[in-house]
Design an enzyme around this catalytic site. Structure first.
Site, PDB file in Angstrom:
ATOM      1  N   HIS A   1       0.664  -1.452  -0.064  1.00  0.00           N
ATOM      2  CA  HIS A   1      -0.181   0.050  -0.082  1.00  0.00           C
ATOM      3  C   HIS A   1       0.893   1.177  -0.070  1.00  0.00           C
ATOM      4  O   HIS A   1       0.279   2.222  -0.597  1.00  0.00           O
ATOM      5  CB  HIS A   1      -0.963   0.026   1.202  1.00  0.00           C
ATOM      6  CG  HIS A   1      -0.346   0.039   2.530  1.00  0.00           C
ATOM      7  ND1 HIS A   1       0.197  -1.120   3.101  1.00  0.00           N
ATOM      8  CD2 HIS A   1       0.002   1.200   3.352  1.00  0.00           C
ATOM      9  CE1 HIS A   1       0.865  -0.698   4.294  1.00  0.00           C
ATOM     10  NE2 HIS A   1       0.532   0.707   4.498  1.00  0.00           N
TER      11      HIS A   1
ATOM     12  N   LYS B   1       6.093   5.271  -1.418  1.00  0.00           N
ATOM     13  CA  LYS B   1       7.200   6.146  -0.525  1.00  0.00           C
ATOM     14  C   LYS B   1       8.543   6.066  -0.863  1.00  0.00           C
ATOM     15  O   LYS B   1       9.277   6.803  -0.332  1.00  0.00           O
ATOM     16  CB  LYS B   1       6.976   5.783   0.906  1.00  0.00           C
ATOM     17  CG  LYS B   1       5.591   6.345   1.556  1.00  0.00           C
ATOM     18  CD  LYS B   1       5.212   5.914   3.028  1.00  0.00           C
ATOM     19  CE  LYS B   1       3.974   6.578   3.607  1.00  0.00           C
ATOM     20  NZ  LYS B   1       3.781   6.337   5.056  1.00  0.00           N
TER      21      LYS B   1
ATOM     22  N   HIS C   1      -6.187   3.997  -0.750  1.00  0.00           N
ATOM     23  CA  HIS C   1      -6.035   3.742   0.784  1.00  0.00           C
ATOM     24  C   HIS C   1      -6.141   5.070   1.625  1.00  0.00           C
ATOM     25  O   HIS C   1      -6.324   5.086   2.836  1.00  0.00           O
ATOM     26  CB  HIS C   1      -4.907   2.636   1.198  1.00  0.00           C
ATOM     27  CG  HIS C   1      -3.623   3.393   1.168  1.00  0.00           C
ATOM     28  ND1 HIS C   1      -2.862   3.564   0.042  1.00  0.00           N
ATOM     29  CD2 HIS C   1      -2.818   3.889   2.126  1.00  0.00           C
ATOM     30  CE1 HIS C   1      -1.677   4.025   0.299  1.00  0.00           C
ATOM     31  NE2 HIS C   1      -1.569   4.464   1.550  1.00  0.00           N
ATOM     32  N   HIS C   2      -6.051   6.396   0.940  1.00  0.00           N
ATOM     33  CA  HIS C   2      -5.963   7.454   1.488  1.00  0.00           C
ATOM     34  C   HIS C   2      -7.428   8.409   1.079  1.00  0.00           C
ATOM     35  O   HIS C   2      -7.546   9.489   1.512  1.00  0.00           O
ATOM     36  CB  HIS C   2      -4.877   8.146   1.429  1.00  0.00           C
ATOM     37  CG  HIS C   2      -3.846   7.820   2.405  1.00  0.00           C
ATOM     38  ND1 HIS C   2      -3.983   7.894   3.608  1.00  0.00           N
ATOM     39  CD2 HIS C   2      -2.551   7.531   2.266  1.00  0.00           C
ATOM     40  CE1 HIS C   2      -2.624   7.543   4.295  1.00  0.00           C
ATOM     41  NE2 HIS C   2      -2.064   7.298   3.348  1.00  0.00           N
TER      42      HIS C   2
ATOM     43  N   ASP D   1      -4.919   0.386   8.115  1.00  0.00           N
ATOM     44  CA  ASP D   1      -3.889   1.441   8.260  1.00  0.00           C
ATOM     45  C   ASP D   1      -4.067   2.312   9.271  1.00  0.00           C
ATOM     46  O   ASP D   1      -2.996   2.847  10.049  1.00  0.00           O
ATOM     47  CB  ASP D   1      -3.604   2.198   6.843  1.00  0.00           C
ATOM     48  CG  ASP D   1      -2.350   2.636   6.495  1.00  0.00           C
ATOM     49  OD1 ASP D   1      -1.291   2.403   7.025  1.00  0.00           O
ATOM     50  OD2 ASP D   1      -2.054   3.665   5.870  1.00  0.00           O
TER      51      ASP D   1
END
Length: 349
Positions: A187, A191, A247-248, A276
């Site tokens: 996920h 980054k 996922h955000h 998360d």
């Protein structure tokens, strides 16, 4: 893929090498068990086809030695034999054999059995590579601890509870659960593209830095989309891409990167969002103390229908005891003491 043949009969070995070579395998051959064992230790052979009876070391002993190795990867072992009877089958299985091919062998039967072996080996390699890539991305942030391990367990709990939800009926089966468990560690793969001065900043992020941090969803989603385009049949990449992109996102449409709302957010992303956030809330970082489960629970309830899908929050409540069990079992050791300046809130990264 490299295959090792251990066969003392020259004619059988030549035929085997010809069939496997035609199927595209890189073949190594030995005429006795001891030589096969030495070749196996010096080469990356993930499939072994061994005759039962051979000089210097028979197929059963070779299989036992393969199973006794601790090398971190699985070797699929096929016994080639003219023996029949259930007692021989039991003896071979007890030695650790995965499959049997009867002599004289049929080329089409061998092809099918090799495909089965390849699936088993490939699945193990796939799972290992996925988690290794995810851990590599996570390693840039030394404070994440066992985040990936916990989150994939939380995801599995939520999926199992959602199976009982009417709105999710027909959408969640064992295949979906396995794909979620497998893909969820990716996920935050995006980054890897966030600069250290932003990703590792101990203080609060500026608006510009926050925009940069949010780009991890785009970087991750775009990267996984490219992989999916090259391998369209890899369903785990499709799920991983959905999770990385969404996922955000928030259920009320105020999330990022695309402001999706409600059921426009893939179910995989809605599940991942809660798992998360729960882990971010309940673990300690250099910039904050861990919240108690009870406090995190209240935050999730407050976000029911705004930040989170109500059905996913209900699934969390139904599986609360399992969340606590995983949290306790996979808890981190103590990180550094908190800094004076608070950093980005865990629900916003």
């Amino acid at each position: 893929m490299q295959v090792l043949i251990a066969e003392d009969d020259r004619s059988s070995s030549i035929v085997l090498q010809g069939v496997l070579g035609a199927l595209g395998y890189d073949v190594l051959a030995a005429t006795d068990g001891q030589t096969a064992w030495e070749l196996l230790r010096d080469n990356d052979c993930r499939i072994v086809i061994s005759d039962w009876q051979m000089p210097r070391m028979d197929g059963l002993e070779l299989c036992r030695r393969v199973r006794a190795r601790d090398v971190g990867c699985y070797v699929y072992f096929i016994l080639l034999t003219s023996r029949s009877g259930s007692h021989n089958l039991v003896e071979g299985l007890q030695a650790g054999a995965d499959d049997f091919v009867t002599k004289p062998f049929d080329a089409e039967e061998l092809r099918v059995r090799m495909k089965s072996a390849e699936r088993v080996v490939s699945l193990e390699s796939r799972d290992l590579i996925i988690f290794t890539l995810a851990k590599l991305a996570e390693s840039r942030d030394p404070e994440t601890g066992a985040h990936l391990e916990r989150v994939r367990e939380y995801v599995r709990i939520l999926c199992k509870r959602l199976q009982d939800d009417k709105a999710c009926r027909g959408k969640i089966d064992q295949d979906f659960i396995q794909l979620m468990y497998l893909s969820s560690p990716l996920h935050d793969i995006g980054k890897v593209g966030i600069p250290d001065n932003v990703l590792l900043k101990p203080g609060r992020l500026t608006d510009e830095e926050m925009d940069c941090m949010r780009e991890h969803t785009v970087i991750g989603g775009t990267t996984l989309d490219a992989a999916l385009a090259s391998h369209p049949s890899a369903s785990f990449l499709r799920v991983a891409s959905e999770i990385a992109w969404t996922h955000h996102e928030r259920y009320d449409g105020r999330g990022y990167p695309n402001g999706l709302a409600g059921k426009d957010i893939p179910l995989s992303g809605r599940i991942m969002a809660l798992a998360d956030v729960y882990d971010a809330l309940t673990t300690k970082r250099v910039y904050k103390d861990a919240m108690s489960h009870e406090t995190a629970r209240e935050i999730l309830l407050e976000g029911r229908g705004t930040q989170f899908d109500p059905a996913v929050v209900d699934a969390f409540l139904a599986g609360e005891s399992d969340f606590l069990r995983i949290k306790k079992m996979l808890q981190d050791s103590e990180p550094l003491a908190p800094q004076a300046t608070p950093a980005l809130a865990p629900t916003a990264s």
